[in-house]
Structure formats: structure tokens, C-alpha cells
Design a protein around this motif. Structure first.
Motif, short mmCIF file in Angstrom:
data_model
loop_
_atom_site.label_atom_id
_atom_site.label_comp_id
_atom_site.label_asym_id
_atom_site.label_seq_id
_atom_site.Cartn_x
_atom_site.Cartn_y
_atom_site.Cartn_z
N PRO A 75 55.06 6.37 -23.47
CA PRO A 75 54.89 7.23 -24.65
C PRO A 75 55.88 6.91 -25.75
N PHE A 76 57.09 6.44 -25.39
CA PHE A 76 58.09 6.11 -26.42
C PHE A 76 57.58 5.01 -27.33
N VAL A 81 54.93 2.95 -32.44
CA VAL A 81 53.95 2.21 -33.24
C VAL A 81 53.17 3.16 -34.15
N VAL A 82 52.68 4.26 -33.59
CA VAL A 82 51.85 5.20 -34.35
C VAL A 82 52.64 5.86 -35.48
N TYR A 83 53.92 6.14 -35.25
CA TYR A 83 54.75 6.85 -36.22
C TYR A 83 55.50 5.91 -37.16
N SER A 96 63.08 11.00 -30.12
CA SER A 96 64.13 11.65 -29.32
C SER A 96 63.56 12.58 -28.26
N ASN A 97 62.33 13.07 -28.47
CA ASN A 97 61.81 14.13 -27.61
C ASN A 97 60.46 13.86 -26.96
N GLY A 137 69.15 5.37 -22.12
CA GLY A 137 68.20 4.38 -22.60
C GLY A 137 67.48 4.78 -23.86
N THR A 138 67.04 6.04 -23.91
CA THR A 138 66.32 6.52 -25.09
C THR A 138 67.20 6.46 -26.33
N TRP A 139 68.45 6.90 -26.19
CA TRP A 139 69.38 6.88 -27.32
C TRP A 139 69.66 5.45 -27.77
#
Length: 308
Positions: A75-76, A81-83, A96-97, A137-139
Motif C-alpha cells: 500500500p505504501f 504512485v497514485v498520490y 505516514s499513515n 522503515g516507513t520514516w
């Protein structure tokens, strides 16, 4: 059915007590941070150790680590890509969420209440992959791909990623315990007895902490951003839940566990990463609260529907 509802109601009551305590101001400004440190660095690691010590390690479940990681990165990068053409503030909120699951402070306590010990180990393995993203990892990816950052060198980015990851006590526990399981090393029963009171405190403190951080305020003009973010999470949760039930090559209990974990709330690190990136932390907090509410409803419904 009554027993299930009674257990879930006890979780809701503790969360509501936390909400009331947070709004009363009697615990001071830093209560949520203090309790979060106790949970992440003490009660949750002890609960993880007890879960591994209470059941035989099944190496066939190791692929759940990869599944937990894939459930984050998919989903990340899809939303990245979409955003791509969206304003920077919404991209920060989304990235972030949109990914990650609150396993340690929510779903793990849920699994403890309704499933046998082997299911708790499956939850830990899924969370090990999940933690690769949630605990740093996300950060690291947000800094590298969304923000203008000083960490342009790949070596610096890798160092930042590793430092964030291994600073998590829970993730360190996963690494050590999985290593022990691979070599059939068992945790002494005396050690489990020693940490048992601390592990028992995890469910209460985790739910109480969630109540402390919930904030129910949002500007109406930001509702569209909130709806888009929540829709992304719910859509992916539905896909993962169905895939777990019908495609995973495990016994029914493990498939049910993963299907339920798919509806775990967004990680509490999401609002923190939003804050660090200069985004709307209030909106991120509201999104987190909504996923907690949805998690309670959906996870309880699945427990009843699947006949756990």
C-alpha cells in the motif's frame, strides 16, 4: 458469543478510561509518552518472550515475516504512485499513515485473549515483518522519497534505516527469539515465570495508552483527505483478509489470525511521522482513532463470524 463480547468490552472500557484520563489532565502532559515507553520497552517485549516460550516454534511459519513486510510496502508504494500529483501535505499524511498495523499495542492483546499460544507466535512473526516498516522503515522511505532531505547518499539512508529499526526493543526480541527458534533453543520455564507479571500488564497498559492518545477533533475542510486515507486502509485490509482466508497455505487457525490482523488499527507511529515531516498531526491522530474504532468492530465481527 457472550464471552467474546465480554472480552472485547473489557478492552473498550480500558480505552475509554484512557480517553477520560487523557482529557481530565490528572495524569499530566507526558503520561502518554511515559506509558508508551513502558509498553514498547518492557511489557510488550515480555509478552513476546512469553508467547515464544509457551509454544513450540514452527519454522514453516517464517514466511509470515515476508507477508508482514509485503503488507506494508504494497500500500505504501501504490499510494506513492497514485498520490504523486497531490499537494505535499496530503502526500505526507498518506504515506505516514497508509501502511502498517498496530500489532503490539492492540492486535497482540486481542489475539492473546481469543487464540492459543501458537497463534500468538504467528502474530509475532507477522509483526516482525510489519516492524521493519513501522519502527523505522516507513520514516526512512518518507525522508528519501517524499521529503527534501539531506540524506541523499544511499549509505546514509541505509544507516538511518538500520539505526531506527534496531532501536526497537520489540524488533530486537523478534530477531533473538527467531534465531533461537531456528536452532531449537528453548526459553527456560523459570524465565517465563519471572516475567509473567510484566507480560500480563501488557494488555491493560496498551489499551490505556491508546485511550490517552486519541483525539476526536477534525476540521470539516479536511474530511476529504481523511476519507481518502481511511478508504485506502480499509480496501487493502479487505483484500488481505480475504487472501489470508482463502490463499494462505496454513492451518485454519493461522489463516484466521492473519485475516483478523489485517484489520488492526494504524500504527501509533503514523501521527509521529506526520509530525516529524511537518504534516497535519491532528488529522493523523483522528485517522488513527477511526482505525481503532473500525478495528474493534471488524476484529470482533471476524472472531464471531469465523467461530474462533
Amino acid at each position: 458469543m457472550f464471552n467474546v463480547l465480554a472480552k472485547v468490552s473489557s478492552f473498550v472500557v480500558v480505552i475509554l478510561i484512557g480517553v477520560a484520563a487523557g482529557h481530565s489532565g490528572k495524569f499530566g502532559e507526558g503520561a502518554d509518552r511515559l506509558i508508551s515507553k513502558i509498553v514498547f520497552n518492557l511489557t510488550l517485549p515480555c509478552a513476546i518472550i512469553r508467547a515464544f516460550g509457551a509454544s513450540k516454534f514452527d519454522q514453516s511459519l517464517l514466511c509470515l515475516i515476508a507477508l508482514g513486510f509485503a503488507a506494508n510496502v504494497t500500500p505504501f508504494f501504490l499510494s506513492l504512485v497514485v498520490y504523486a500529483g497531490k499537494p505535499q501535505d496530503e502526500r505526507i499524511l498518506q504515506q505516514s499513515n497508509v501502511a502498517g498495523f498496530n500489532i503490539g499495542c492492540f492486535a497482540f492483546a486481542f489475539v492473546q485473549a481469543f487464540f492459543p499460544a501458537q497463534a500468538a507466535i504467528a502474530t509475532c512473526l507477522f509483526d516482525a515483518g510489519n516492524s521493519l516498516m513501522c519502527t523505522g522503515g516507513t520514516w526512512a522511505l518518507i525522508r528519501a522519497l517524499v521529503l527534501d532531505t539531506d540524506y541523499q547518499c544511499m549509505r546514509d539512508k541505509a544507516t538511518l534505516f538500520a539505526r531506527s529499526l534496531f532501536s526497537s526493543a520489540s524488533f530486537d526480541c523478534y530477531v533473538v527469539l527467531i534465531f533461537m527458534g531456528l536452532f531449537d533453543l528453548r526459553i527456560p520455564p523459570e524465565a517465563i515465570t519471572l516475567i509473567d507479571p510484566i507480560a500480563n500488564a501488557n494488555s491493560f497498559l496498551a489499551m490505556f495508552m491508546i485511550g490517552l492518545i486519541i483525539r476526536f477533533t477534525v476540521n470539516k475542510t479536511k474530511a476529504a483527505k481523511l476519507i481518502r486515507l481511511i478508504s485506502w486502509r480499509f480496501a487493502f485490509a479487505a483484500v488481505l483478509s480475504l487472501a489470508a482466508l482463502f490463499l494462505l497455505p496454513f492451518d485454519p487457525i493461522i489463516r484466521k489470525v492473519v485475516a483478523i490482523l489485517a484489520w488492526a488499527p494504524a500504527p501509533s507511529t503514523g501521527p509521529v511521522y506526520t509530525l516529524w515531516a511537518g504534516g497535519d498531526k491532528g488529522l493523523a491522530g483522528m485517522a488513527n482513532a477511526l482505525t481503532i474504532l473500525a478495528g474493534i468492530i471488524m476484529m470482533t465481527s471476524l472472531v464471531l463470524f469465523l467461530g474462533v
